[in-house]
Design an enzyme around this catalytic site. Structure first.
Site, short mmCIF file in Angstrom:
data_model
loop_
_atom_site.label_atom_id
_atom_site.label_comp_id
_atom_site.label_asym_id
_atom_site.label_seq_id
_atom_site.Cartn_x
_atom_site.Cartn_y
_atom_site.Cartn_z
CB VAL A 43 10.93 3.12 -8.85
CG1 VAL A 43 10.79 4.23 -8.72
CG2 VAL A 43 11.08 2.76 -7.12
CE LYS A 44 8.33 8.33 -7.13
NZ LYS A 44 8.75 9.56 -6.87
#
Ligand code: PMP
Length: 495
Positions: A43-44
């Site tokens: 997700v980063k």
């Protein structure tokens, strides 16, 4: 997914929401948003792209300027991708207790990783990043406070969720928090555009930073000024640092959180394994933890309830962590039984060697001359006859390089020696001279030492040192190591 893209950065986001078919109670519509579909597997990647492009737009980041950030790993990996693509040097500070896979990945992508002591916790790596940024004039991403983090989720993750559930009511959205970027960005949009969706925030049961409702002390710039009193070390890497970030606190204060769900470590690990084994979805520990939260909600939810859990990353960066603690490298007793259930290709009964089809190679005069010259070259007294990618040759190369022993490597199977099979001919000439058929073969000052084991044994006994001295070879003899530790583990004797 099957479109053409102008750069890898255009593939960030648009991750799928996938139905969980076997793990939830019947009658509940359980879905997961699989962030492992991002290019670097977490997700980063969203935050990395969001923060860098925001800084570019605002003129805070100049072309070629070094970027720095403190990260538990996934942000660093995402930033390393974005910085590689955009041409910014990257330095990452990371506490030494996050998994080694992360460090090596970032370095592979060209970043430099500065470790901080585990005892200084998350706030230590953060303070180090600030110190380095100030000292060197670098751009600090400040993922824990930077609004661009949450904004990017508001602009991408949240609309993706709304679109995926446009035709049905989404009753629960379940997440954890690290920076709180996902939480703040998505919860803010859901509350406006899908007000009946309840926002559930999970956290480790032994580190209930939100559940304790104790305040976080904070400096004027928004950064935490001390560890939160409820923090305890936990295994959910990427969740719940030892402080409540500014972005997370904003979300609490805005009343966007409907439920706080404490998660047991063992349930997180079990859920990650169940996702892998029963759904074929391979993800990390916080993903397991979020699903465990979703399953808790599902237990008491009314039939027909729809739940979406965020799965933040892939499982591949957890091979060295408790997630894989019970996963064997060697064959288990059951697998040994399987191996023994048919006659061939077993460790307890070597297979017959395949019949040789190659015609015997003879040493040509050219090969003889090559060998004679190589063994009398006083400029290069250490000569290794090697195969380019052979594991034993690589292990010897490691020993020579650690001890800074200068040597010539004649890689008999490399492209350079393939014309007229010169490599094969040299090998035949070597075989005739030493009586040894295996490779590598090492010579010092024209004298045959042996293969990998002989060199290792002579290194350990001190005889190698004598030979190198006699041949006038200068090197670093201060190093003490077990040379056999340089062999890959599959070459270590099988127990
Ligand atoms: N899980 C993992 C594995 C992470 O790396 C992170 C980010 N630190 C999170 C969850 C939490 O995401 P966020 O920072 O958006 O709160």
């Amino acid at each position: 997914m099957s479109k053409r893209y102008e750069s890898i950065l255009d593939t960030v986001g648009n991750t799928p929401c996938v139905r969980i078919n076997k793990l939830g109670p019947p009658g509940i519509n359980l879905y997961v948003k699989v962030e492992a579909f991002n290019p670097m597997g977490s997700v980063k990647d969203r935050l990395a792209l969001g923060v860098i492009e925001d800084a570019e737009r605002k003129g805070l980041l100049k072309p070629g300027q070094t970027v720095i950030e403190a990260t538990s790993g996934n942000t660093g990996i995402g930033l390393a991708m974005v910085c590689a693509q955009k041409g910014y040097p990257l330095v990452v500070t990371m506490a030494e207790n996050f998994s080694v896979e992360r460090r090596r990945m970032m370095r592979f992508l060209g970043a430099r990783v500065v470790l901080t002591p585990a005892s200084d916790k998350g706030s230590g790596m953060l303070a180090k990043a600030v110190e380095l940024a100030e000292a060197h004039g670098w751009f600090l991403c400040r993922q824990f406070e930077n609004e661009a983090n949450a904004e990017y989720h508001a602009r991408t993750t949240a609309p993706e969720i709304l679109e995926a559930f446009a035709d049905t009511q989404l009753d629960y959205w379940v997440t954890g928090f690290g920076t709180g970027g996902t939480l703040k960005g998505v919860a803010g949009v859901l509350k406006q555009r899908s007000p009946n969706t309840r926002v559930v925030v999970c956290e480790p049961d032994n580190a209930p930073l939100l559940g304790s409702h104790l305040p976080q002390s904070r400096a004027d710039n928004g950064m935490p000024s001390a560890s939160h009193p409820s923090f305890r070390p936990h295994l959910m890497q990427g969740w719940t640092p030892d402080f409540i970030s500014k972005l997370t606190e904003d979300t609490v204060n805005a009343g966007l959180i409907d439920e706080i769900c404490p998660i047991e470590g063992s349930k997180a690990l079990q859920a990650a394994m169940d996702l892998a084994r029963k759904e074929g979805i391979f993800c990390g520990i916080t993903a397991g933890a979020t699903l465990a939260g979703g399953l808790q909600i599902a237990q008491t939810a009314a039939p027909g309830t729809t739940i979406l859990c965020m799965l933040p990353d892939t499982g591949e960066r957890y091979l060295s962590t408790p997630l894989f603690a019970d996963i064997e490298t060697e064959m288990t007793p059951e697998e040994i039984e399987l191996s023994r259930s048919t006659p061939g290709y077993r460790f307890d009964k070597p297979s017959a060697p395949p019949p040789s089809v190659a015609s015997p190679v003879t040493a040509t005069p050219e090969a003889e001359q090559f060998l004679a010259e190589a063994l009398t070259d006083t400029h290069q007294p250490v000569v290794m006859f090697a195969l380019e990618w052979c594991e034993f040759c690589w292990s010897l190369r490691k020993l020579f390089s650690r001890c800074k022993i200068p040597y010539r490597s004649v890689d008999l199977d490399s492209a350079q020696y393939q014309q007229n099979n010169l490599g094969g001919s040299i090998r035949a000439a070597l075989n005739a001279r030493t009586g040894v058929v295996t490779i590598p073969q090492i010579f010092i000052g024209g004298e045959f030492v042996g293969g990998c084991s002989e060199v290792f044994d002579e290194y350990s006994s001190g005889r190698l040192k004598e030979r190198l001295k006699n041949a006038g070879v200068e090197y670093d003899d201060s190093l003490k190591l077990d040379p056999y530790s340089l062999l890959p583990s599959w070459l270590h004797p099988r127990k």
